[in-house]
Motif scaffolding. Structure first.
Motif, PDB file in Angstrom:
ATOM      1  N   VAL A   1      51.022  49.507  43.140  1.00 24.34           N
ATOM      2  CA  VAL A   1      51.393  49.648  41.760  1.00 24.34           C
ATOM      3  C   VAL A   1      51.584  47.645  41.463  1.00 24.34           C
ATOM      4  N   GLN A   2      51.612  46.937  42.491  1.00 28.61           N
ATOM      5  CA  GLN A   2      51.889  45.859  42.756  1.00 28.61           C
ATOM      6  C   GLN A   2      50.948  45.033  42.730  1.00 28.61           C
ATOM      7  N   LEU A   3      49.970  45.856  43.813  1.00 28.27           N
ATOM      8  CA  LEU A   3      48.195  45.300  44.333  1.00 28.27           C
ATOM      9  C   LEU A   3      48.000  45.620  43.253  1.00 28.27           C
ATOM     10  N   GLU A   4      47.389  46.443  42.399  1.00 26.40           N
ATOM     11  CA  GLU A   4      46.802  46.169  41.295  1.00 26.40           C
ATOM     12  C   GLU A   4      46.780  45.937  40.001  1.00 26.40           C
ATOM     13  N   SER A   5      48.139  45.613  39.796  1.00 28.51           N
ATOM     14  CA  SER A   5      48.739  44.612  38.782  1.00 28.51           C
ATOM     15  C   SER A   5      48.264  43.208  39.225  1.00 28.51           C
ATOM     16  N   ALA A   6      48.218  42.864  40.550  1.00 22.99           N
ATOM     17  CA  ALA A   6      48.011  41.268  40.458  1.00 22.99           C
ATOM     18  C   ALA A   6      46.333  41.877  40.616  1.00 22.99           C
ATOM     19  N   SER A   7      45.728  42.288  41.639  1.00 19.74           N
ATOM     20  CA  SER A   7      44.118  42.470  41.281  1.00 19.74           C
ATOM     21  C   SER A   7      43.843  42.585  39.832  1.00 19.74           C
ATOM     22  N   ALA A   8      43.746  43.152  38.057  1.00 18.21           N
ATOM     23  CA  ALA A   8      43.578  43.020  37.940  1.00 18.21           C
ATOM     24  C   ALA A   8      43.772  41.361  36.847  1.00 18.21           C
ATOM     25  N   LEU A   9      45.072  40.545  36.608  1.00 19.83           N
ATOM     26  CA  LEU A   9      45.417  39.886  36.664  1.00 19.83           C
ATOM     27  C   LEU A   9      44.252  38.760  37.415  1.00 19.83           C
ATOM     28  N   LEU A  10      44.108  39.223  38.437  1.00 21.95           N
ATOM     29  CA  LEU A  10      43.045  38.182  38.988  1.00 21.95           C
ATOM     30  C   LEU A  10      41.327  38.202  38.299  1.00 21.95           C
ATOM     31  N   GLN A  11      40.998  39.413  37.761  1.00 23.41           N
ATOM     32  CA  GLN A  11      39.780  39.607  37.235  1.00 23.41           C
ATOM     33  C   GLN A  11      40.007  39.783  35.485  1.00 23.41           C
ATOM     34  N   ALA A  12      40.974  39.194  35.044  1.00 25.90           N
ATOM     35  CA  ALA A  12      40.779  38.800  34.208  1.00 25.90           C
ATOM     36  C   ALA A  12      40.923  37.386  34.112  1.00 25.90           C
ATOM     37  N   CYS A  13      41.602  36.708  35.297  1.00 23.02           N
ATOM     38  CA  CYS A  13      41.671  35.087  35.764  1.00 23.02           C
ATOM     39  C   CYS A  13      40.297  35.063  35.672  1.00 23.02           C
ATOM     40  N   ILE A  14      39.559  35.897  36.456  1.00 23.50           N
ATOM     41  CA  ILE A  14      38.033  35.066  36.441  1.00 23.50           C
ATOM     42  C   ILE A  14      37.321  35.440  35.910  1.00 23.50           C
ATOM     43  N   ALA A  15      37.375  36.326  34.712  1.00 19.70           N
ATOM     44  CA  ALA A  15      36.798  36.671  33.280  1.00 19.70           C
ATOM     45  C   ALA A  15      36.792  35.996  32.570  1.00 19.70           C
ATOM     46  N   GLN A  16      38.419  35.168  32.488  1.00 22.15           N
ATOM     47  CA  GLN A  16      38.488  33.449  31.803  1.00 22.15           C
ATOM     48  C   GLN A  16      37.538  32.579  32.530  1.00 22.15           C
ATOM     49  N   TYR A  17      37.391  32.196  33.610  1.00 26.15           N
ATOM     50  CA  TYR A  17      36.765  31.419  33.870  1.00 26.15           C
ATOM     51  C   TYR A  17      35.375  31.177  33.362  1.00 26.15           C
ATOM     52  N   ARG A  18      34.582  32.534  33.022  1.00 27.44           N
ATOM     53  CA  ARG A  18      33.605  32.049  33.123  1.00 27.44           C
ATOM     54  C   ARG A  18      33.131  31.959  31.566  1.00 27.44           C
ATOM     55  N   ALA A  19      33.955  33.307  31.158  1.00 24.99           N
ATOM     56  CA  ALA A  19      34.548  32.148  29.372  1.00 24.99           C
ATOM     57  C   ALA A  19      34.613  30.470  29.009  1.00 24.99           C
ATOM     58  N   ILE A  20      35.120  29.639  30.092  1.00 22.82           N
ATOM     59  CA  ILE A  20      35.909  28.405  30.124  1.00 22.82           C
ATOM     60  C   ILE A  20      34.582  27.601  30.198  1.00 22.82           C
TER      61      ILE A  20
ATOM     62  N   GLN B   1      36.209  35.358  23.787  1.00 20.18           N
ATOM     63  CA  GLN B   1      36.354  35.498  25.484  1.00 20.18           C
ATOM     64  C   GLN B   1      37.996  34.728  26.160  1.00 20.18           C
ATOM     65  N   VAL B   2      37.968  33.805  25.565  1.00 18.98           N
ATOM     66  CA  VAL B   2      38.766  32.947  26.765  1.00 18.98           C
ATOM     67  C   VAL B   2      40.474  32.979  26.143  1.00 18.98           C
ATOM     68  N   LEU B   3      40.192  33.300  24.982  1.00 21.42           N
ATOM     69  CA  LEU B   3      42.363  33.746  23.765  1.00 21.42           C
ATOM     70  C   LEU B   3      41.836  35.227  24.986  1.00 21.42           C
ATOM     71  N   ALA B   4      40.833  36.245  24.637  1.00 23.88           N
ATOM     72  CA  ALA B   4      41.035  37.869  24.909  1.00 23.88           C
ATOM     73  C   ALA B   4      41.782  37.506  26.288  1.00 23.88           C
ATOM     74  N   ARG B   5      41.030  37.214  27.393  1.00 20.89           N
ATOM     75  CA  ARG B   5      41.153  37.447  28.345  1.00 20.89           C
ATOM     76  C   ARG B   5      42.648  36.240  28.642  1.00 20.89           C
ATOM     77  N   MET B   6      43.021  35.716  27.767  1.00 21.38           N
ATOM     78  CA  MET B   6      44.313  34.905  27.899  1.00 21.38           C
ATOM     79  C   MET B   6      45.275  36.243  27.518  1.00 21.38           C
ATOM     80  N   ALA B   7      44.818  37.065  26.524  1.00 22.11           N
ATOM     81  CA  ALA B   7      45.899  38.228  26.147  1.00 22.11           C
ATOM     82  C   ALA B   7      45.915  39.713  26.791  1.00 22.11           C
ATOM     83  N   ASP B   8      44.455  39.851  28.147  1.00 17.32           N
ATOM     84  CA  ASP B   8      45.020  40.484  28.964  1.00 17.32           C
ATOM     85  C   ASP B   8      45.995  39.760  29.668  1.00 17.32           C
ATOM     86  N   MET B   9      45.976  39.089  30.118  1.00 16.70           N
ATOM     87  CA  MET B   9      46.665  38.054  31.528  1.00 16.70           C
ATOM     88  C   MET B   9      47.928  37.966  31.240  1.00 16.70           C
ATOM     89  N   GLN B  10      48.670  37.951  29.307  1.00 16.54           N
ATOM     90  CA  GLN B  10      49.648  38.069  29.325  1.00 16.54           C
ATOM     91  C   GLN B  10      50.601  39.405  29.421  1.00 16.54           C
TER      92      GLN B  10
END
Length: 187
Positions: free
Chosen positions: A23-42, A49-58
């Protein structure tokens, strides 16, 4: 008749440790995917999309808080069985309570989790630098459009409590907050 010894059966603690690591690994992977998506949005300057990914990460960070509490319970249980304080339980100490196959799987998942968290930290730092560059660009454009006025201009954004006012006496935070700079790549 075979005289080979049977491997010890998996224990409830071993199952709980492996499930928690997964579960920790799945959570960290989800955070990483959101962070990568946020990079693309930035990079694409897509504010929504930057704000949406920020909400996902939160949301995922809040989930990780719950996972941390579950981890504490597991460590306290293992500490009780090992006869040591919970804060001193290491993966290797925990693995002494597990059968060899479960211990090996726990090591593998833990290594994968550490790798994912390191990559997440690296990507987050990249995002921070990119965001600072974008904000510096916006500040530069604002200065150009206002004929040189910027966040340091006393007539621009000078309401008490605003970021620009925070760096001036009487502007907030006791009047002596951090001053804003156009480009500060210090992390």
């Amino acid at each position: 008749m075979s005289t080979a010894l049977a491997a010890p059966a998996r224990s409830p603690l071993g199952d709980a440790v492996l499930a928690h690591l997964q579960v920790q690994l799945e959570s960290a992977s989800a955070l990483l995917q959101a962070c990568i998506a946020q990079y693309r949005a930035i990079r694409d300057r897509d504010v929504e999309q930057v704000l949406a990914r920020m909400a996902d990460m939160q949301a995922e960070s809040e989930r990780r808080g719950r996972l941390e509490r579950e981890r504490t319970v597991l460590l306290q249980h293992a500490a009780g069985r090992l006869g040591i304080p919970a804060h001193t339980v290491t993966l290797e100490a925990l693995n002494t309570l597990l059968d060899p196959m479960t211990a090996d799987e726990a090591r593998q998942r833990s290594a994968q989790l550490r790798g994912t968290l390191n990559e997440l930290q690296r990507q987050h730092q990249i995002n921070r630098v990119l965001m600072k560059q974008e904000l510096a660009f916006v500040e530069h454009l604002t200065r150009m459009l206002t004929g040189g006025a910027g966040v340091d201009d006393p007539d621009t954004y000078s309401r008490p409590g605003t970021p620009a006012a925070m760096g001036r006496p009487g502007g907030g935070a006791g009047g002596y907050g951090p001053s804003l700079r156009g480009l500060d790549l210090q992390v």
